[in-house]
Each structure stands twice: as structure tokens, then as C-alpha cells.
Design a protein around this motif. Structure first.
Motif, short mmCIF file in Angstrom:
data_model
loop_
_atom_site.label_atom_id
_atom_site.label_comp_id
_atom_site.label_asym_id
_atom_site.label_seq_id
_atom_site.Cartn_x
_atom_site.Cartn_y
_atom_site.Cartn_z
N HIS A 68 18.38 70.08 92.83
CA HIS A 68 19.28 68.99 92.91
C HIS A 68 19.25 67.80 91.98
O HIS A 68 18.29 67.13 92.06
N GLY A 69 20.42 67.89 91.10
CA GLY A 69 20.33 66.58 90.07
C GLY A 69 21.39 66.78 88.98
O GLY A 69 22.24 67.81 89.15
N GLY A 70 21.41 66.13 87.78
CA GLY A 70 22.40 66.09 86.95
C GLY A 70 21.57 66.25 85.73
O GLY A 70 20.65 66.84 85.59
N PHE A 71 22.60 66.24 84.66
CA PHE A 71 21.93 66.38 83.08
C PHE A 71 21.77 65.00 82.70
O PHE A 71 22.70 64.25 82.43
N ASN A 72 20.62 64.69 81.99
CA ASN A 72 20.35 63.61 81.22
C ASN A 72 20.91 63.23 80.04
O ASN A 72 21.60 61.99 79.88
N ARG A 73 21.70 64.18 79.48
CA ARG A 73 22.63 64.29 78.42
C ARG A 73 24.03 63.48 79.02
O ARG A 73 24.91 62.95 77.90
N ILE A 74 24.41 63.68 80.03
CA ILE A 74 25.49 63.33 80.54
C ILE A 74 25.38 62.04 81.12
O ILE A 74 26.19 60.99 81.05
N VAL A 75 24.41 61.83 82.03
CA VAL A 75 24.06 60.51 82.84
C VAL A 75 22.46 60.06 82.65
O VAL A 75 21.50 61.08 82.91
N ASP A 76 22.13 59.38 81.89
CA ASP A 76 20.65 59.05 81.26
C ASP A 76 20.00 58.40 82.62
O ASP A 76 19.25 57.30 82.10
N HIS A 77 20.08 58.86 83.69
CA HIS A 77 19.35 58.40 85.03
C HIS A 77 18.15 59.14 84.77
O HIS A 77 17.92 60.37 84.71
N PRO A 78 16.91 58.40 85.46
CA PRO A 78 15.53 59.14 85.23
C PRO A 78 15.61 60.34 86.14
O PRO A 78 14.64 61.36 85.78
N VAL A 87 16.52 78.50 87.93
CA VAL A 87 17.87 77.82 88.70
C VAL A 87 17.99 76.26 88.63
O VAL A 87 16.89 75.84 89.19
N ILE A 88 18.95 75.82 87.94
CA ILE A 88 19.12 74.31 88.35
C ILE A 88 20.49 74.33 89.12
O ILE A 88 21.50 74.62 88.84
N GLY A 89 20.22 73.42 89.99
CA GLY A 89 21.17 73.10 91.20
C GLY A 89 21.76 71.68 90.86
O GLY A 89 21.23 70.75 90.60
N VAL A 90 23.12 71.85 90.82
CA VAL A 90 23.89 70.56 90.19
C VAL A 90 24.33 69.78 91.73
O VAL A 90 24.74 70.21 92.64
N HIS A 91 23.58 68.47 91.65
CA HIS A 91 23.91 67.33 92.69
C HIS A 91 25.42 67.16 92.70
O HIS A 91 26.10 67.20 91.72
N PHE A 92 25.86 66.62 94.00
CA PHE A 92 27.04 66.31 94.08
C PHE A 92 27.29 64.72 93.76
O PHE A 92 28.66 64.49 94.12
N GLY A 93 26.69 63.94 93.57
CA GLY A 93 26.82 62.65 93.65
C GLY A 93 27.22 61.89 92.27
O GLY A 93 26.88 62.52 91.28
N SER A 94 28.15 61.01 92.51
CA SER A 94 28.50 60.05 91.14
C SER A 94 27.28 59.72 90.27
O SER A 94 27.64 59.65 89.02
N LEU A 95 26.21 59.10 91.11
CA LEU A 95 25.07 58.36 90.17
C LEU A 95 24.75 59.60 89.30
O LEU A 95 24.24 58.91 88.10
N PHE A 96 24.53 60.88 89.07
CA PHE A 96 23.99 61.78 88.32
C PHE A 96 24.88 62.38 87.71
O PHE A 96 24.42 63.04 86.66
N ALA A 147 23.51 76.55 89.60
CA ALA A 147 23.92 76.77 91.14
C ALA A 147 24.37 75.30 91.58
O ALA A 147 24.26 74.39 90.86
N LEU A 148 24.27 75.30 92.95
CA LEU A 148 24.67 73.98 93.64
C LEU A 148 23.68 73.69 94.46
O LEU A 148 23.22 74.28 95.26
N GLY A 149 23.69 72.42 94.36
CA GLY A 149 22.28 71.53 95.23
C GLY A 149 23.19 70.35 95.78
O GLY A 149 22.69 69.27 95.17
N SER A 150 23.88 70.31 96.48
CA SER A 150 24.63 69.21 97.10
C SER A 150 24.02 67.93 97.33
O SER A 150 24.40 66.80 97.05
N ASP A 151 22.93 67.85 97.98
CA ASP A 151 22.16 67.02 98.52
C ASP A 151 22.92 66.23 99.72
O ASP A 151 22.78 64.97 100.07
#
Length: 422
Positions: A244-254, A271-280, A365-369
Motif C-alpha cells: 500500500h502506497g503511492g508513487f514518489n514521482r507523483i507525490v514526493d512523500h517518503p 505487485v504494487i498496491g495503490v493506497h486510497f489516501g490523498s496524502l500519497f 493492484a489495490l491496497g486501500s489501507d
């Protein structure tokens, strides 16, 4: 420290990323209105597809509030009735041992009690959910009309990484484990939000990975530093996941994965699961948050011992720690977001699309958190709104085959490879 504060503390070396082109790409107009609870369409594709969430928080509220996940809650994001309504067929049943329990060295005790509680709750609600130990189990349970629970741990199972504790958890049914102690560097791997003590992973970290490979446990590198992710992927014989997380190229959060690390995970079959939060996932929201959450520079040189081992506190009982954590339960986001910073589900779909373009449709894939604190998209209030993700991918013009992979088949493939060697 509260979970959201821990995520936003950003105590690490400054992260550099060229995000402007991607931000411009994501700034396209979004849908402006959420669907009402009385108007929740479920596309036939979503209803018929295998849907699996790679990171859904459970058991913290059940442990601290003595509740039953089989009952519909009036708050929070996750319970079994709403999961069924959202068409969710399986989930990484992510039990959680947060930082609250580390100073008193209660992480092992808490891990075993939440795993035991998870097993008890699954047994109690056996008409709806069943424990799965491998991909074959998941498919069998799904065909019976039940939700498959694939037991996953987030947080430190033991800060020192005791292999016997790991083996005991495997015997109880744990089949997936996050290597870092949530946002904390432990005795064998660096966390992205903490001091970088090991330059990634050390020799014991490699031993933990080897043991997990031998047992057939899914290795989860979410919350790990970039070097730790790369080294873990290289050390593992099996595919690893970033749940679960985002991509650093989109949001440069650690907490967001670099393109380099994402490509390495994909190259190993992971596989990389996309987090559902705005922060990432939402650059506008991150820019708004960044002013009050500056990235702090790490000490140089880095400490030879992870700082968690220098902050022991034996003055509290585990029951007292429970009472502190209870104030934050349920662990869902409680803040207020101005409309201009509130992410819509179409933007989340664009993040998925970025990943597909980067690593391919077989590795996303999806990793909502859910119930872990994400600032959810406008159209999603809880797990019953899962079809909104499918609708958003359909609006992107994705084929049914691609959507089905992202909704769950990619998770199933990795689980099969790791747990069954197929």
C-alpha cells in the motif's frame, strides 16, 4: 504518537524527485460530485471479477472495543457486511502492532493476541469469512460465497526479528508480513520514515527474508526505505509486494515508492498496491500539508543503533498502552479537507494508470489501507464503495481483462507463487 502524525513526521533524509510533469498530468478536471449512498451502482464486471484488497486494517478496534467485525459499524471503514456490499472477495486481513507498543517491548505480546483474536473472529463469522493459507484456499473459499482472509501483519512482530517467533506465527496461520516495524527502523531493516541505520537491510534482515522464503510467506516491503526495498527484492528468491502506497514521482512523500524500486519489484514478479489516501496520491493535498509537515534532515552520521532501542519505557502496562491507543480508534481519517484539496476517485485511477505505464498491468493492484487512516476519495466513504474504483478504471478505457488483474488476480498470482511455488 498518533498513526497519522507518525506518517507525517517525515523524519528522514530529504527526498528529491522531479514531480512537476506528473503533477500537471494529474491536474486534469475531476468529477465534482460523489454518488449518494442510495445510488451505488455495481458494474457487472466488478460483481463477476475476483476482488482482493492488499491492505485492510482489522482487529485493532475489535481488540480494544470488544466489537465483532461481523456486525455493521456506524463508523470506520470496514466490517464484513459492508465488505460484502462492496463486492470484496478476499483481503489481506492486516492485523496491526503499532508504535505504541514498542517502547515497553510489548510488540510480541500484542502481535500474538491480535493474531489470536483474528482467528477467533474468523471462526465466529465462519458463515461469511474463512482463513486462507494459500491461493488454492482463496479460490475455494471464494467459490463458496465467502470472503477469504489472508492473514497479514503490519508492524513489528519482534523488533529484533527472532526467527522462532516468526515460525510460531506461521504455524498460527500468518502468511504475509511487513518487514519494518511500521514507520520504525528495527534491528534488521530501515524504515522510510525513520533513521537509516543499516543502509537498507543487514545480514539478519537477509536471514529473515530467507526464512520467509523457506516457509512460503509473502514479504511486504511497504514502509521500507528505498535501499531496503531494493536490497530485499535482491535477497528474496520469491516475488515481494509493496502492499500500500503511492508513487514518489507523483507525490514526493517518503512513504511513496520510487520508480526504481517499483521496477525492481515488478522485475521479480511482485505487485504494487495503490493506497486510497490523498496524502500519497494527490499533489495538491500534499502541497497543502507539506507547509505544516516539513521534511527534517537526518543526523549525520546515522546512529549505529536504531533509536527505538534507546527509548525504552517500562513504566506503563500494556493495558495502559491500550487505553492510549483506544483514543484513536477507529483509525480512520477524522480531519476536514477543503474541497480544492479533496481527491476524487478519477485521480486515484490516474495513479493506477501511472503504475501500469511504469511497470505493466501484471504488477499493479489495490491496497486501500481502509481503517488505517487514509483521506479517502470523495466518492468512497468505506469498503462498500469499492465498485467506484472499477467504474473509474472503466472511464479510463481499461479493458475488462486489465481491470480484473488490478482488482485481484495479480495478488492471487503472487500468493500462489509464494505459498505454493506455482
Amino acid at each position: 504518537m498518533k498513526r497519522r502524525d507518525a506518517i507525517k513526521s517525515l523524519s528522514l533524509l530529504p527526498v528529491t524527485a522531479n514531480v512537476l510533469p506528473v503533477k500537471a498530468w494529474l491536474s486534469q478536471p475531476e468529477r465534482s460530485r460523489p454518488l449518494t449512498p442510495q445510488n451505488k451502482p455495481m458494474p457487472a464486471l466488478h460483481r463477476d471479477a475476483f476482488v482482493m484488497d492488499g491492505h485492510t486494517h482489522v482487529m485493532t478496534r475489535e481488540l480494544l472495543m470488544n466489537t465483532d467485525i461481523g456486525q455493521r459499524y456506524s463508523d470506520g471503514n470496514v466490517d464484513l457486511p459492508r465488505a460484502k456490499e462492496g463486492g470484496v472477495d478476499a483481503m489481506f486481513f492486516s492485523v496491526y502492532t503499532p508504535e505504541h507498543y514498542y517502547p515497553g517491548r510489548f510488540e510480541i505480546k500484542n502481535t500474538f493476541r491480535v493474531v489470536e483474536l483474528a482467528l477467533d473472529q474468523i471462526r465466529k463469522n465462519n458463515n461469511t469469512i474463512e482463513l486462507a493459507l494459500n491461493a488454492t484456499d482463496i479460490q475455494r473459499i471464494n467459490k463458496s460465497g465467502k470472503i477469504a482472509a489472508f492473514l497479514d501483519l503490519e508492524g513489528g512482530y519482534d523488533l529484533y526479528g527472532d526467527l522462532n517467533v516468526l515460525r510460531a506465527l506461521y504455524r498460527l496461520g500468518l502468511r504475509s508480513l511487513q518487514l519494518t516495524a511500521h514507520n520504525t527502523t528495527n534491528a534488521f531493516i530501515d524504515a522510510c520514515n525513520d533513521v537509516y541505520t543499516w543502509g537498507g537491510i543487514n545480514d539478519h534482515g537477509k536471514a529473515v527474508i530467507k526464512e520467509m522464503n523457506d516457509l512460503g510467506m509473502v514479504i511486504n516491503v511497504a514502509h521500507a526505505s528505498n535501499d531496503a526495498i531494493l536490497q530485499s527484492v535482491a535477497a528474496s528468491r520469491h516475488p515481494v509486494i509493496y502492499s500500500h502506497g503511492g508513487f514518489n514521482r507523483i507525490v514526493d512523500h517518503p512513504r511513496c515508492i520510487t520508480d526504481e524500486a517499483a521496477k525492481a519489484i515488478a522485475a521479480k514478479g511482485g505487485v504494487i498496491g495503490v493506497h486510497f489516501g490523498s496524502l500519497f496520491n494527490n499533489p495538491k493535498y500534499w502541497d497543502w500539508q507539506r507547509s505544516s509537515n516539513p521534511i527534517r534532515t537526518q543526523p549525520d552520521p546515522q546512529p549505529a543503533t536504531p533509536r527505538i532501542f534507546n527509548s525504552q519505557d517500562t513504566s506503563k502496562t500494556i493495558e495502559e498502552v491500550d487505553k492510549e491507543l483506544l483514543k484513536e480508534v477507529p483509525l480512520n481519517f477524522r480531519g476536514t479537507i477543503p474541497d480544492e484539496y479533496w481527491m476524487h476517485v478519477d485521480q486515484l485511477a490516474k495513479v493506477i494508470d501511472y503504475g501500469v505505464k511504469l511497470v505493466g498491468e501484471d504488477h499493479m493492484a489495490l491496497g486501500s489501507d481502509l481503517d488505517g487512516g487514509p483521506e479517502l476519495p470523495h466518492e468512497i466513504k468505506d469498503i462498500s464503495d469499492y465498485p467506484q474504483i472499477t467504474i473509474a478504471m472503466q472511464r479510463l478505457g481499461y479493458s475488462d481483462e486489465r481491470i480484473k488483474k488490478i482488482l485481484g488476480l495479480n495478488w492471487l498470482r503472487v500468493i500462489r507463487k509464494v505459498t505454493e511455488g506455482k
